[in-house]
Design a protein around this motif. Structure first.
Motif, PDB file in Angstrom:
ATOM      1  N   GLY A   1       0.806  -1.206   0.000  1.00 54.08           N
ATOM      2  CA  GLY A   1       0.000   0.000   0.000  1.00 54.08           C
ATOM      3  C   GLY A   1       0.839   1.256   0.000  1.00 54.08           C
ATOM      4  N   ILE A   2       0.171   2.369   0.231  1.00 53.01           N
ATOM      5  CA  ILE A   2       0.836   3.658   0.174  1.00 53.01           C
ATOM      6  C   ILE A   2       1.870   3.815   1.283  1.00 53.01           C
ATOM      7  CG2 ILE A   2      -0.972   4.766   1.530  1.00 53.01           C
ATOM      8  CD1 ILE A   2       1.036   6.357  -1.347  1.00 53.01           C
ATOM      9  N   ASP A   3       1.629   3.200   2.446  1.00 52.11           N
ATOM     10  CA  ASP A   3       2.589   3.319   3.556  1.00 52.11           C
ATOM     11  C   ASP A   3       3.909   2.629   3.224  1.00 52.11           C
ATOM     12  OD1 ASP A   3       0.741   4.755   5.029  1.00 52.11           O
ATOM     13  OD2 ASP A   3      -0.097   2.967   5.984  1.00 52.11           O
ATOM     14  N   LYS A   4       3.817   1.434   2.632  1.00 48.73           N
ATOM     15  CA  LYS A   4       5.054   0.721   2.272  1.00 48.73           C
ATOM     16  C   LYS A   4       5.779   1.439   1.143  1.00 48.73           C
ATOM     17  CE  LYS A   4       3.717  -3.895   3.803  1.00 48.73           C
ATOM     18  NZ  LYS A   4       3.547  -5.329   3.425  1.00 48.73           N
ATOM     19  N   TRP A   5       5.006   1.982   0.222  1.00 48.94           N
ATOM     20  CA  TRP A   5       5.658   2.747  -0.855  1.00 48.94           C
ATOM     21  C   TRP A   5       6.390   3.948  -0.287  1.00 48.94           C
ATOM     22  CZ3 TRP A   5       4.669   7.860  -2.177  1.00 48.94           C
ATOM     23  CH2 TRP A   5       5.359   8.345  -3.309  1.00 48.94           C
ATOM     24  N   ARG A   6       5.764   4.661   0.630  1.00 52.41           N
ATOM     25  CA  ARG A   6       6.394   5.833   1.223  1.00 52.41           C
ATOM     26  C   ARG A   6       7.641   5.451   2.000  1.00 52.41           C
ATOM     27  NH1 ARG A   6       7.436  10.344  -0.207  1.00 52.41           N
ATOM     28  NH2 ARG A   6       5.259  10.948  -0.587  1.00 52.41           N
ATOM     29  N   ALA A   7       7.609   4.293   2.660  1.00 55.75           N
ATOM     30  CA  ALA A   7       8.789   3.832   3.397  1.00 55.75           C
ATOM     31  C   ALA A   7       9.937   3.536   2.444  1.00 55.75           C
ATOM     32  CB  ALA A   7       8.438   2.597   4.210  1.00 55.75           C
TER      33      ALA A   7
ATOM     34  N   ARG B   1      10.319   4.975  -0.533  1.00 54.36           N
ATOM     35  CA  ARG B   1      10.713   6.198  -1.228  1.00 54.36           C
ATOM     36  C   ARG B   1      10.345   7.420  -0.373  1.00 54.36           C
ATOM     37  NH1 ARG B   1      12.059   5.246  -6.511  1.00 54.36           N
ATOM     38  NH2 ARG B   1      11.419   3.258  -7.429  1.00 54.36           N
ATOM     39  N   PRO B   2      11.064   7.645   0.695  1.00 52.48           N
ATOM     40  CA  PRO B   2      10.686   8.730   1.623  1.00 52.48           C
ATOM     41  C   PRO B   2      10.814  10.126   1.017  1.00 52.48           C
ATOM     42  CG  PRO B   2      12.825   7.797   2.190  1.00 52.48           C
ATOM     43  CD  PRO B   2      12.256   6.914   1.144  1.00 52.48           C
ATOM     44  N   ASP B   3      11.658  10.277   0.000  1.00 59.15           N
ATOM     45  CA  ASP B   3      11.873  11.609  -0.577  1.00 59.15           C
ATOM     46  C   ASP B   3      10.982  11.893  -1.779  1.00 59.15           C
ATOM     47  OD1 ASP B   3      13.901  12.034   1.275  1.00 59.15           O
ATOM     48  OD2 ASP B   3      15.400  11.090  -0.020  1.00 59.15           O
ATOM     49  N   ALA B   4      10.279  10.900  -2.265  1.00 55.02           N
ATOM     50  CA  ALA B   4       9.521  11.055  -3.510  1.00 55.02           C
ATOM     51  C   ALA B   4       8.387  12.062  -3.345  1.00 55.02           C
ATOM     52  CB  ALA B   4       8.961   9.707  -3.950  1.00 55.02           C
ATOM     53  N   LYS B   5       8.050  12.700  -4.446  1.00 57.12           N
ATOM     54  CA  LYS B   5       6.925  13.642  -4.468  1.00 57.12           C
ATOM     55  C   LYS B   5       5.748  12.971  -5.171  1.00 57.12           C
ATOM     56  CE  LYS B   5       9.674  17.838  -4.256  1.00 57.12           C
ATOM     57  NZ  LYS B   5       9.174  18.139  -2.893  1.00 57.12           N
ATOM     58  N   LEU B   6       4.670  12.793  -4.430  1.00 58.19           N
ATOM     59  CA  LEU B   6       3.476  12.180  -5.000  1.00 58.19           C
ATOM     60  C   LEU B   6       2.809  13.164  -5.971  1.00 58.19           C
ATOM     61  CD1 LEU B   6       1.356   9.881  -5.012  1.00 58.19           C
ATOM     62  CD2 LEU B   6       0.233  11.069  -3.129  1.00 58.19           C
ATOM     63  N   ILE B   7       2.530  12.708  -7.182  1.00 55.42           N
ATOM     64  CA  ILE B   7       1.919  13.557  -8.202  1.00 55.42           C
ATOM     65  C   ILE B   7       0.429  13.263  -8.348  1.00 55.42           C
ATOM     66  CG2 ILE B   7       1.993  14.303 -10.600  1.00 55.42           C
ATOM     67  CD1 ILE B   7       4.461  15.067  -9.009  1.00 55.42           C
ATOM     68  N   ALA B   8       0.084  11.991  -8.620  1.00 55.61           N
ATOM     69  CA  ALA B   8      -1.309  11.649  -8.893  1.00 55.61           C
ATOM     70  C   ALA B   8      -1.524  10.161  -8.693  1.00 55.61           C
ATOM     71  CB  ALA B   8      -1.686  12.050 -10.323  1.00 55.61           C
ATOM     72  N   THR B   9      -2.784   9.767  -8.660  1.00 54.40           N
ATOM     73  CA  THR B   9      -3.149   8.347  -8.657  1.00 54.40           C
ATOM     74  C   THR B   9      -3.901   8.050  -9.952  1.00 54.40           C
ATOM     75  OG1 THR B   9      -5.288   8.701  -7.553  1.00 54.40           O
ATOM     76  CG2 THR B   9      -3.357   8.362  -6.153  1.00 54.40           C
ATOM     77  N   ILE B  10      -3.738   6.823 -10.445  1.00 52.54           N
ATOM     78  CA  ILE B  10      -4.396   6.388 -11.675  1.00 52.54           C
ATOM     79  C   ILE B  10      -5.223   5.158 -11.327  1.00 52.54           C
ATOM     80  CG2 ILE B  10      -4.091   5.678 -14.071  1.00 52.54           C
ATOM     81  CD1 ILE B  10      -1.298   6.949 -13.944  1.00 52.54           C
ATOM     82  N   GLY B  11      -6.540   5.271 -11.477  1.00 52.05           N
ATOM     83  CA  GLY B  11      -7.435   4.189 -11.138  1.00 52.05           C
ATOM     84  C   GLY B  11      -7.410   3.069 -12.165  1.00 52.05           C
TER      85      GLY B  11
ATOM     86  N   ASP C   1      19.001   1.109  -3.694  1.00 54.79           N
ATOM     87  CA  ASP C   1      19.251   0.144  -2.622  1.00 54.79           C
ATOM     88  C   ASP C   1      18.947  -1.271  -3.109  1.00 54.79           C
ATOM     89  OD1 ASP C   1      16.214   1.032  -0.829  1.00 54.79           O
ATOM     90  OD2 ASP C   1      16.522  -0.057  -2.698  1.00 54.79           O
ATOM     91  N   ARG C   2      19.284  -2.227  -2.301  1.00 53.42           N
ATOM     92  CA  ARG C   2      19.131  -3.615  -2.726  1.00 53.42           C
ATOM     93  C   ARG C   2      17.751  -4.155  -2.459  1.00 53.42           C
ATOM     94  NH1 ARG C   2      24.450  -5.902   0.268  1.00 53.42           N
ATOM     95  NH2 ARG C   2      25.725  -4.083  -0.077  1.00 53.42           N
ATOM     96  N   GLN C   3      17.013  -3.524  -1.635  1.00 51.89           N
ATOM     97  CA  GLN C   3      15.697  -4.053  -1.266  1.00 51.89           C
ATOM     98  C   GLN C   3      14.755  -4.012  -2.456  1.00 51.89           C
ATOM     99  OE1 GLN C   3      14.522  -2.767   2.422  1.00 51.89           O
ATOM    100  NE2 GLN C   3      12.956  -4.283   2.615  1.00 51.89           N
ATOM    101  N   PRO C   4      14.186  -5.144  -2.848  1.00 53.02           N
ATOM    102  CA  PRO C   4      13.315  -5.138  -4.021  1.00 53.02           C
ATOM    103  C   PRO C   4      12.005  -4.397  -3.745  1.00 53.02           C
ATOM    104  CG  PRO C   4      13.236  -7.274  -2.932  1.00 53.02           C
ATOM    105  CD  PRO C   4      14.277  -6.470  -2.223  1.00 53.02           C
ATOM    106  N   VAL C   5      11.560  -3.706  -4.757  1.00 51.21           N
ATOM    107  CA  VAL C   5      10.267  -3.030  -4.681  1.00 51.21           C
ATOM    108  C   VAL C   5       9.485  -3.392  -5.933  1.00 51.21           C
ATOM    109  CG1 VAL C   5      11.167  -1.115  -3.330  1.00 51.21           C
ATOM    110  CG2 VAL C   5      11.186  -0.973  -5.804  1.00 51.21           C
ATOM    111  N   PRO C   6       8.184  -3.206  -5.931  1.00 51.71           N
ATOM    112  CA  PRO C   6       7.407  -3.506  -7.137  1.00 51.71           C
ATOM    113  C   PRO C   6       7.967  -2.744  -8.329  1.00 51.71           C
ATOM    114  CG  PRO C   6       5.947  -3.128  -5.303  1.00 51.71           C
ATOM    115  CD  PRO C   6       7.327  -2.790  -4.820  1.00 51.71           C
ATOM    116  N   PRO C   7       7.990  -3.370  -9.501  1.00 52.97           N
ATOM    117  CA  PRO C   7       8.590  -2.732 -10.680  1.00 52.97           C
ATOM    118  C   PRO C   7       7.846  -1.471 -11.070  1.00 52.97           C
ATOM    119  CG  PRO C   7       7.304  -4.647 -11.314  1.00 52.97           C
ATOM    120  CD  PRO C   7       7.371  -4.660  -9.820  1.00 52.97           C
ATOM    121  N   ASP C   8       8.613  -0.460 -11.491  1.00 55.30           N
ATOM    122  CA  ASP C   8       8.041   0.801 -11.961  1.00 55.30           C
ATOM    123  C   ASP C   8       7.780   0.712 -13.448  1.00 55.30           C
ATOM    124  OD1 ASP C   8       8.131   2.059  -9.510  1.00 55.30           O
ATOM    125  OD2 ASP C   8      10.235   2.605  -9.762  1.00 55.30           O
ATOM    126  N   ALA C   9       6.647   1.279 -13.856  1.00 54.33           N
ATOM    127  CA  ALA C   9       6.328   1.286 -15.291  1.00 54.33           C
ATOM    128  C   ALA C   9       7.047   2.438 -15.966  1.00 54.33           C
ATOM    129  CB  ALA C   9       4.829   1.416 -15.481  1.00 54.33           C
TER     130      ALA C   9
END
Length: 610
Positions: free
Chosen positions: A553-559, A561-571, A602-610
């Motif tokens: 979810g959004i909490d794990k994503w924020r953890a 990428r703590p510096d990222a700037k959220l732009i929008a959500t796509i349904g 970093d080495r920790q895997p995260v869901p792939p970015d499109a």
């Protein structure tokens, strides 16, 4: 079943308040439920009127109801005329001319035939009612076009046809009634013809003169700013009443001409006047629909037989398509646009109001079947409103004449990082357009194959060349803070203030440079400034799209990428949202987030970015 007569009378103030609450409430609920507002307005009036008997306009409001509806229709038509700028016609002008010159008389003939052979009416009643049926309903077309998001040309054709043919239909009914009246009474034919011709001439002169006088008064500063809108309303009422006094129903022609004159006069204050009129029209359309449907009599509707269904089917499936296809024969309109226009002919307020009036007049001179005019008019309005309300948008998408399947994003400013944002939106299959008045700034976008518009997005050229209906969101991203504020302030009424955003102003923190909340748009990219976004892009930041799930979810994503700037959500269906905070995002399969962030090392895997 209860009828209106069974209930206790409402006080006039309570009745009028009820009309307002039901009308605006129906529009708000329809917006929330994403269904045609007209459908809910018809249902609301029908339920509180004939079904429950709570509200009976004739009983609760009394004799003022008819003039109220007449004035409301006049203002609605005037506001419609204000939208008819000849410069906006462009390639649709020839089609509009044909729909008026050829379509109006042909539609009159075919409607009369449908009434005679389908509904079983006599030729006298069919001729009068057929003239009224030329009207395709500007009160219905406007909200339908707002929701269907058609491409520019078919939308222009439908809008112009509806507004111009509206007074023509009323005058056609006057002409037919005058002939019938001469036949059935001892009226003088020459006198009736003279009165008809005089009424039309007076309507044209009154409408043009009132429009010209207002334009000169506003342009020369003879009227203070705070008096302009009240003077406009009074002038509309005066022009309507004067012309209607000479010839009944000619006032509709006068106010339409008046609106068109003002629309083509390039008034500096035109935008403010039109927006106020649009707000008034929303209230009036709501009120008129509630009044008319609440006035229906179930016993009268019960007199309709199977022939009413045949009549409606003939109008929708034969008379309207034949009229449009014959009128547009030989034009360069694609067959898809012709098909959409041919099967889009909703009727509305003017048809019901004028049909009821002439139905009573025909009965007064001894034509018995004229009693069916009112019920048949309501049946036609109900069927066409329901039919087109639910099918116009799907049909437009099926025929490929919708502006877009997915609402897009209009980016104002062609910087390198704005181009990178547009590229990310395109990868996410969100329609996007970059606009900039500097041709060189658009070179990067053109090299990437992104749609661009060279010029000022507020210019007349943009109005004619950019189909704004394709876009649901505007983001001002130029390096000029004042221009960003101007763009978002100017486009906010059209797109909605929730859907206009701008990059944070560099000097917005100080009280000397702070702007009131009425100016500008919502903050973009978590209140980052133009310089900050440009610096981060130079440091290697990228726009990315990441999918969220119930587990991620959004909490794990924020953890991650703590510096990222959220732009929008796509349904899941491509719906784009620009949330005010991360708490309102949620999670779920198919939800993606667009963000601006540094490359992940970093080495920790995260869901792939499109």
């Amino acid at each position: 079943m209860a009828t209106a007569a069974d209930g206790a009378a409402l006080a006039p103030v309570t009745a009028i308040a009820l009309v307002g609450v039901l009308g605006v409430g129906a529009q708000l609920w329809a917006w929330r439920m994403n269904i045609p507002a007209i459908v809910l307005m018809l249902a609301a009036g029908f339920v509180v009127g004939p079904v429950l008997g709570v509200f009976d306009p004739a009983r609760d409001i009394g004799p003022v109801m008819t003039p109220m509806i007449a004035i409301a229709v006049a203002i609605i038509l005037f506001e419609g005329g204000l939208t008819l700028n000849f410069k906006s016609l462009r390639d649709a002008a020839h089609g509009v001319l044909r729909l008026v010159v050829i379509g109006a008389p042909l539609g009159w003939l075919l409607s009369a035939l449908a009434l005679h052979y389908g509904a079983g009416l006599g030729w006298e009643t069919a001729a009068v009612f057929g003239g009224i049926m030329i009207v395709t309903g500007p009160t219905v077309i406007a909200p339908l076009l707002r929701g269907a998001r058609l491409s520019r040309r078919p939308a222009q054709l439908l809008q112009w046809e509806a507004i111009i043919n509206d007074p023509i239909g009323a005058l056609a009914a006057v002409l037919a009634f005058s002939v019938v009246q001469v036949i059935y009474t001892s009226a003088d034919g020459a006198e009736a013809a003279l009165q008809l011709g005089l009424g039309i001439v007076v309507a044209l002169i009154v409408g043009a003169a009132a429009g010209a006088l207002l334009v000169q008064s506003f342009r020369r500063g003879w009227v203070p700013e705070y008096i302009k809108v009240p003077l406009l309303f009074v002038s509309v009422l005066g022009a309507f009443a004067l012309s209607d006094w000479v010839l009944h129903e000619s006032g509709l022609l006068a106010v339409t001409v008046m609106g068109i004159w003002i629309a083509n006069s390039d008034l500096p204050s035109f935008t403010e006047l039109r927006r106020f009129k649009e707000h008034a029209t929303v209230l009036l359309v709501s009120g008129v629909f509630i009044l008319l449907t609440a006035s229906l009599d179930l016993e009268t509707l019960g007199t309709l037989t199977w022939r009413a269904a045949v009549f409606v089917a003939l109008v929708v499936l034969v008379a309207r398509p034949v009229t449009v296809f014959v009128s547009l024969l030989g034009t360069d309109l694609p067959w898809r646009e012709r098909a959409l226009i041919a099967f889009t002919g909703p009727r509305g307020v003017v048809l019901v109001a004028v049909a009821g009036l002439f139905g009573e007049r025909l009965q007064e001179i001894g034509i018995a079947d004229a009693a069916l005019v009112g019920p048949l008019a309501f049946a036609l309005v109900t069927v066409t409103v329901l039919l087109h309300g639910f099918t116009l948008a799907p049909m437009a998408r099926l025929l490929g004449v919708a502006a877009t399947d997915r609402p897009g994003v209009l980016l104002v400013g062609g910087s390198a990082w704005a181009t990178a944002l547009a590229e990310a939106l395109k990868r996410a299959e969100v329609p996007v357009l970059i606009s900039d008045a500097n041709h060189l700034r658009l070179r990067g976008a053109r090299e990437l194959g992104l749609p661009t518009f060279y010029g000022d997005i507020l210019s007349e050229a943009a109005e004619h060349n950019v189909e704004l209906t394709q876009y649901a969101t505007v983001i001002a991203l130029s390096d000029n803070d004042a221009y960003n504020t101007l763009v978002t302030t100017d486009l906010a009424p059209e797109f909605g203030r929730e859907n206009v955003l701008q990059i944070k102003r560099d000097a917005s923190e100080t009280s000397r440079h702070a702007l009131p909340s009425t100016l500008g748009g919502r903050p973009f990219a978590q209140c980052a400034t133009y310089r900050e976004m440009a610096r981060l892009l130079a440091e290697g930041w990228e726009f990315r799209v990441t999918g969220l799930t119930d587990e991620y979810g959004i909490d794990k994503w924020r953890a991650d990428r703590p510096d990222a700037k959220l732009i929008a959500t796509i349904g899941p269906r491509g719906t784009l949202r620009f949330p005010r905070d991360e708490e309102s995002i949620g999670s779920g399969e198919g939800l993606r987030i667009l963000h601006f962030s540094p490359a992940k090392k970093d080495r920790q895997p995260v869901p792939p970015d499109a």
